[in-house]
Scaffold this active site. Structure first.
Site, PDB file in Angstrom:
ATOM      1  CG  HIS A   1      -2.202  -0.727   1.024  1.00  0.00           C
ATOM      2  ND1 HIS A   1      -2.991  -1.167   2.068  1.00  0.00           N
ATOM      3  CD2 HIS A   1      -2.840  -1.107  -0.122  1.00  0.00           C
ATOM      4  CE1 HIS A   1      -4.056  -1.784   1.574  1.00  0.00           C
ATOM      5  NE2 HIS A   1      -3.983  -1.774   0.261  1.00  0.00           N
TER       6      HIS A   1
ATOM      7  CG  ASP B   1      -0.458   3.914   3.939  1.00  0.00           C
ATOM      8  OD1 ASP B   1      -0.582   3.010   3.089  1.00  0.00           O
ATOM      9  OD2 ASP B   1      -0.987   3.860   5.059  1.00  0.00           O
ATOM     10  CG  HIS B   2       2.564   0.748   4.850  1.00  0.00           C
ATOM     11  ND1 HIS B   2       2.813   0.377   6.143  1.00  0.00           N
ATOM     12  CD2 HIS B   2       1.295   1.224   4.840  1.00  0.00           C
ATOM     13  CE1 HIS B   2       1.726   0.574   6.876  1.00  0.00           C
ATOM     14  NE2 HIS B   2       0.788   1.093   6.101  1.00  0.00           N
TER      15      HIS B   2
ATOM     16  CG  ASP C   1      -1.251  -0.977   7.744  1.00  0.00           C
ATOM     17  OD1 ASP C   1      -0.481  -0.506   8.586  1.00  0.00           O
ATOM     18  OD2 ASP C   1      -1.776  -0.304   6.833  1.00  0.00           O
TER      19      ASP C   1
ATOM     20  CG  HIS D   1      -1.192   2.385  10.323  1.00  0.00           C
ATOM     21  ND1 HIS D   1      -2.524   2.328   9.993  1.00  0.00           N
ATOM     22  CD2 HIS D   1      -0.535   2.551   9.161  1.00  0.00           C
ATOM     23  CE1 HIS D   1      -2.663   2.433   8.679  1.00  0.00           C
ATOM     24  NE2 HIS D   1      -1.464   2.575   8.151  1.00  0.00           N
TER      25      HIS D   1
END
Lengths: 274, 274
Positions: free
Chosen positions: B31, B33-34, B178, B236
């Site tokens: 993803h 955002d990582h 996550d 997170h």
């Protein structure tokens, strides 16, 4: 938005600009520091359920870039993205109040500059002239003010120029992106209210700037002067300058109305009256 | 570095960590955002003329991602990048002082968690025992302290355990990435000195967290307790929480030694003595 470096979404949050507005993004060239904010921006817009279309303009390669990001970084879109790869110089988009033009600039890879140009506004409205021609106050005044001719109750036609001064120019903002000085900029930036110009390295490093496809403050200032721009903003300053006053001084020798760009800087550009 | 969100290079500058150090990057899932900090990080390293190899570990797709970035965002590398796509659970890299293990976690797309595990250190050295066995002070002491057996000038062999206590454990840090809570984490994080756990939404939004593939503070705290971890870091956190104390309180009901992660937070993890 002109260019979209890493961290744009964070800056948008700080600047409280919002992610749902009508928006077009114009990329000058395919280097990461002008481009890598786009995936995160798009992803955050989708997370926030943006519905409006986003238009992205850029040189050849911008379609491939966004396609491969979409394929490898898994996110689902809530809004359409229209990507326009620029093939020719000239007008690339036109909206009600403005258009955007592009021209090839001169960086180490293919690159373009952009001009944001407001369309002329109708001339100043003279109520006295309208009254003399028996135009009744109200919707007909407003129609004339917006530049449309109108028919009076008595059948007479009144044209906007009968009750207004000459049409007034809109504003023009030119953004060079990363570039060496290039001859065609003078015409392209003619009379710009604001010229945002590459000024990566100071004048003592002119040769290095040339090698890297960048400009110096003097070069930016000369271009502003030749184009008869009203104001100059030096941008893309190298991280080596903790203190940018040296760059500012170098530019001001040639063009006084200069500032150095800063994060979140706001510049008000008055509407010209003629 | 575990995960590499947009803006990492800026944070590295602020944290003065440097771009030239020995470094491995571990990505938990694909993803944005990582992941989206990686291209800019690599580009800045190249600009600063990094020479050392960079190792990137991540799930299937990380090779494609970096390849397509390299193709579309034009930059030239000054250093080798070795990309390791993780195919199996278990040990994925081993260095002199530590190894890193991975396990499948439970997010909305394929995802993994990581454990950074220091190897055991030689036991505490007892100078008196060394003296009793006539080991001369100097290089031979140092050799024994580092865990190697050694031959004395008189020909006698002395083993590290003759002059030291039992070997002492290294430290263990587990990062979930996550994830929803998942059963196998208990064993994977067993005895961790630090467990960095997803805690996106607070306990009142447990169902929403489940839908989005995330955990709540209570769930993170339960996992820390079951695994007998020493400390818990909630990470997170959703941007909706201006004040994260609600999350902290929910976790502390189950596991007291908890903090909420913050930018630039430093946590010192003492070396365990046994």
């Amino acid at each position: 938005m002109f260019d979209c470096g890493e961290g744009v979404q964070r800056q948008i949050i700080k600047a409280k600009t919002g992610f749902h507005k009508k928006m077009k993004v114009f990329i000058t060239h395919m280097h990461g520091d002008h481009l890598l904010g786009l995936p995160g921006l798009i992803q955050t817009m989708a997370l926030l359920d943006r519905q409006r279309r986003l238009d992205v303009y850029g040189p050849l390669g911008v379609v491939d870039f966004l396609e491969c990001i979409k394929k490898t970084v898994q996110f689902s879109l809530t809004f359409p993205i229209e990507i326009h790869e620029i093939e020719e110089q000239g007008k690339i988009c036109e909206e009600d109040g403005y258009f955007v033009e592009t021209i090839r600039s001169n960086h180490v890879i293919h690159s373009v500059a952009y001009a944001f140009v407001e369309k002329p506004r109708p001339g100043r409205f003279y109520p006295n002239k309208a009254k003399l021609l028996d135009v009744p106050e109200g919707p007909l005044w407003s129609k004339l003010q917006k530049g449309h001719q109108t028919e009076l109750p008595n059948g007479r036609i009144v044209k906007p120029e009968d009750v207004s001064g000459p049409s007034r120019p809109g504003r023009k903002i030119v953004y060079t992106g990363d570039t060496r000085p290039f001859r065609q900029l003078t015409r392209f930036a003619r009379g710009a209210d604001l010229l945002v110009h590459d000024s990566t390295l100071d004048d003592t490093l002119t040769e290095r700037a040339e090698d890297d496809g960048h400009s110096t403050p003097s070069q930016a200032a000369k271009n502003a002067k030749k184009a008869k721009a009203k104001r100059l903003v030096l941008t893309h300053i190298s991280a080596r300058y903790d203190d940018t006053s040296v760059l500012l001084e170098q530019a001001k020798k040639t063009f006084d109305n200069t500032v150095v760009a800063e994060d979140f800087m706001k510049i008000e550009i008055p509407l010209p009256e003629n």
